[in-house]
Design an enzyme around this catalytic site. Sequence first.
Site, PDB file in Angstrom:
ATOM      1  N   ASP A   1       4.566   3.428  -0.090  1.00 45.10           N
ATOM      2  CA  ASP A   1       5.202   2.701   1.017  1.00 45.10           C
ATOM      3  C   ASP A   1       6.487   3.426   1.441  1.00 45.10           C
ATOM      4  OD1 ASP A   1       3.423   0.180   0.522  1.00 45.10           O
ATOM      5  OD2 ASP A   1       4.351   0.626  -1.397  1.00 45.10           O
TER       6      ASP A   1
ATOM      7  N   HIS B   1       4.180  -4.645  -3.569  1.00 43.60           N
ATOM      8  CA  HIS B   1       3.311  -3.691  -2.858  1.00 43.60           C
ATOM      9  C   HIS B   1       2.206  -4.513  -2.186  1.00 43.60           C
ATOM     10  CE1 HIS B   1       1.000  -0.193  -1.815  1.00 43.60           C
ATOM     11  NE2 HIS B   1      -0.015  -0.585  -2.562  1.00 43.60           N
TER      12      HIS B   1
HETATM   13  P1  NAD Z   1     -12.006   3.914  -7.104  1.00 47.95           P
HETATM   14  O1  NAD Z   1     -12.950   2.785  -6.953  1.00 47.95           O
HETATM   15  O2  NAD Z   1     -12.323   5.207  -6.467  1.00 47.95           O
HETATM   16  O3  NAD Z   1     -11.745   4.185  -8.639  1.00 47.95           O
HETATM   17  C1  NAD Z   1     -11.465   3.154  -9.517  1.00 47.95           C
HETATM   18  C2  NAD Z   1     -11.746   3.653 -10.896  1.00 47.95           C
HETATM   19  O4  NAD Z   1     -11.391   2.621 -11.806  1.00 47.95           O
HETATM   20  C3  NAD Z   1     -13.227   3.984 -11.118  1.00 47.95           C
HETATM   21  O5  NAD Z   1     -13.318   5.231 -11.734  1.00 47.95           O
HETATM   22  C4  NAD Z   1     -13.686   2.866 -12.035  1.00 47.95           C
HETATM   23  O6  NAD Z   1     -14.722   3.264 -12.916  1.00 47.95           O
HETATM   24  C5  NAD Z   1     -12.400   2.569 -12.782  1.00 47.95           C
HETATM   25  N1  NAD Z   1     -12.427   1.288 -13.463  1.00 47.95           N
HETATM   26  C6  NAD Z   1     -13.194   0.207 -13.203  1.00 47.95           C
HETATM   27  N2  NAD Z   1     -12.973  -0.747 -14.133  1.00 47.95           N
HETATM   28  C7  NAD Z   1     -12.042  -0.251 -14.972  1.00 47.95           C
HETATM   29  C8  NAD Z   1     -11.434  -0.742 -16.146  1.00 47.95           C
HETATM   30  N3  NAD Z   1     -11.756  -1.928 -16.657  1.00 47.95           N
HETATM   31  N4  NAD Z   1     -10.529   0.037 -16.757  1.00 47.95           N
HETATM   32  C9  NAD Z   1     -10.208   1.243 -16.270  1.00 47.95           C
HETATM   33  N5  NAD Z   1     -10.783   1.791 -15.188  1.00 47.95           N
HETATM   34  C10 NAD Z   1     -11.694   1.036 -14.541  1.00 47.95           C
HETATM   35  O7  NAD Z   1     -10.565   3.362  -6.635  1.00 47.95           O
HETATM   36  P2  NAD Z   1      -9.289   4.199  -6.189  1.00 47.95           P
HETATM   37  O8  NAD Z   1      -9.343   4.376  -4.727  1.00 47.95           O
HETATM   38  O9  NAD Z   1      -9.101   5.360  -7.067  1.00 47.95           O
HETATM   39  O10 NAD Z   1      -8.144   3.100  -6.437  1.00 47.95           O
HETATM   40  C11 NAD Z   1      -7.792   2.661  -7.744  1.00 47.95           C
HETATM   41  C12 NAD Z   1      -6.809   1.497  -7.656  1.00 47.95           C
HETATM   42  O11 NAD Z   1      -5.564   1.957  -7.112  1.00 47.95           O
HETATM   43  C13 NAD Z   1      -7.255   0.354  -6.757  1.00 47.95           C
HETATM   44  O12 NAD Z   1      -6.900  -0.883  -7.366  1.00 47.95           O
HETATM   45  C14 NAD Z   1      -6.447   0.581  -5.489  1.00 47.95           C
HETATM   46  O13 NAD Z   1      -6.304  -0.619  -4.740  1.00 47.95           O
HETATM   47  C15 NAD Z   1      -5.135   1.045  -6.081  1.00 47.95           C
HETATM   48  N6  NAD Z   1      -4.215   1.751  -5.183  1.00 47.95           N
HETATM   49  C16 NAD Z   1      -2.877   1.473  -5.330  1.00 47.95           C
HETATM   50  C17 NAD Z   1      -1.953   2.134  -4.537  1.00 47.95           C
HETATM   51  C18 NAD Z   1      -0.484   1.833  -4.672  1.00 47.95           C
HETATM   52  O14 NAD Z   1       0.299   2.326  -3.835  1.00 47.95           O
HETATM   53  N7  NAD Z   1      -0.031   1.070  -5.662  1.00 47.95           N
HETATM   54  C19 NAD Z   1      -2.378   3.085  -3.608  1.00 47.95           C
HETATM   55  C20 NAD Z   1      -3.748   3.342  -3.498  1.00 47.95           C
HETATM   56  C21 NAD Z   1      -4.659   2.658  -4.295  1.00 47.95           C
HETATM   57  C1  LMR Z   2      -2.428   1.394  -0.188  1.00 44.40           C
HETATM   58  O1  LMR Z   2      -1.325   0.926   0.058  1.00 44.40           O
HETATM   59  O2  LMR Z   2      -2.955   2.276   0.513  1.00 44.40           O
HETATM   60  C2  LMR Z   2      -3.181   0.917  -1.406  1.00 44.40           C
HETATM   61  O3  LMR Z   2      -2.497  -0.112  -2.053  1.00 44.40           O
HETATM   62  C3  LMR Z   2      -4.597   0.552  -1.123  1.00 44.40           C
HETATM   63  C4  LMR Z   2      -4.704  -0.762  -0.395  1.00 44.40           C
HETATM   64  O4  LMR Z   2      -5.509  -1.593  -0.823  1.00 44.40           O
HETATM   65  O5  LMR Z   2      -4.025  -0.951   0.612  1.00 44.40           O
END
Ligand code: NAD
Ligand code: LMR
Length: 324
Positions: free
Chosen positions: A159, A187
């Site tokens: 952000d 967030h």
């Molecule tokens: P993705 O679906 O590509 O990958 C998620 C991974 O988590 C997969 O490899 C899956 O097997 C694994 N997983 C599932 N259950 C699990 C468990 N119990 N323990 C550990 N791993 C497990 O998703 P992504 O796009 O890589 O996003 C991952 C997370 O990050 C999501 O929750 C997304 O919303 C979050 N995210 C947060 C931010 C932020 O700014 N905080 C930014 C982007 C994404």
């Molecule tokens: C983001 O800010 O891009 C991530 O937290 C993914 C989402 O669900 O918005």
Amino acid sequence: MKPPIRIAVTGATGQITYSLLFRIAAGDMLGYDQPVILQLYDITEAQHVFKGTVMELNDCAFPLLKQIITTDNLEIAFGDADIALLVGARPRGENMERKDLLAANGSIFIQQGKMLNAVAKKNIKILVVGNPANTNAWIALKNAPDLDPRNFSSMLRLDHNRALSQVAQKVNAPVSEVKRIIVWGNHSSTQFPDLSHALVKDQKALSLINDPNWIEGSFIPTIQDRGAAIIKARQGKSSAASAANAIINHMQDWIFGTKENDWVSMGVISTGCYDIPSGLFYGFPVTCSNGQYKIVEGLEINPSNYKRMQKSYQELITEQGMIQ
Ligand code: NAD
Ligand code: LMR
């Protein structure tokens, strides 16, 4: 040669980590003289995906990458870890809020908090990325009574970077000239991207922008809703490369220190400052040095911004209530 640093990464076959692992192994996070060991965790059903990732990591011939461990066992993944990047969790789809993921993702962080408490280094630095990141960080902390709450953080850096970029474009300045932006709170779409203290080339950003309608009608909602806009633009997939980049920036600043005259936004345990009661993870402006962060205190907050900060706090309390 320095001794290697052990970095545990969860969700290590997901889309964020597909960008992240290669940058860590290249030295982008910990420096180009710091060897690393990657301790990669994913669930049993995802283990087959590791094969290709490991082949590609090897094919990069990264001089700093000393060992790659892949596992579906948290004890192995977190064993002696110096850093834990908790990415693994379900992402949201279109028309969902991040807190809608609590039921699916919250329990992941109970188990991980317990295991970090049991087997990680006591001075480990933990970054929670999986959504809803602030409340998941709180869940992990509650399950790790022997770890210092200051070892935990949640990610507001994406952000923060989004806000830097929007301001730089608006005033036609390089991103490096934009300083002291703050993203307060959760967030989520209640976060408050605040330009009141921001500077561009050492001048007040608000005076340079001189466009309150843009701030209220474009800047703030763009940052608050950027995650959803990315999901729409990427046809259902949430941000990945920019999230990986934010992870690198967050850890780099925490470990090596923030730039002079500047601060960054980090989700850290609240201490009561700015009337945000203690004990939950909230986005604050922080400076870092010697591997420690410090909340920037004493900034003047006007009544309308105070209300926005309280709104985001209230949402975090609601999320905690959903768990309890
Ligand atoms: P993705 O679906 O590509 O990958 C998620 C991974 O988590 C997969 O490899 C899956 O097997 C694994 N997983 C599932 N259950 C699990 C468990 N119990 N323990 C550990 N791993 C497990 O998703 P992504 O796009 O890589 O996003 C991952 C997370 O990050 C999501 O929750 C997304 O919303 C979050 N995210 C947060 C931010 C932020 O700014 N905080 C930014 C982007 C994404
Ligand atoms: C983001 O800010 O891009 C991530 O937290 C993914 C989402 O669900 O918005």
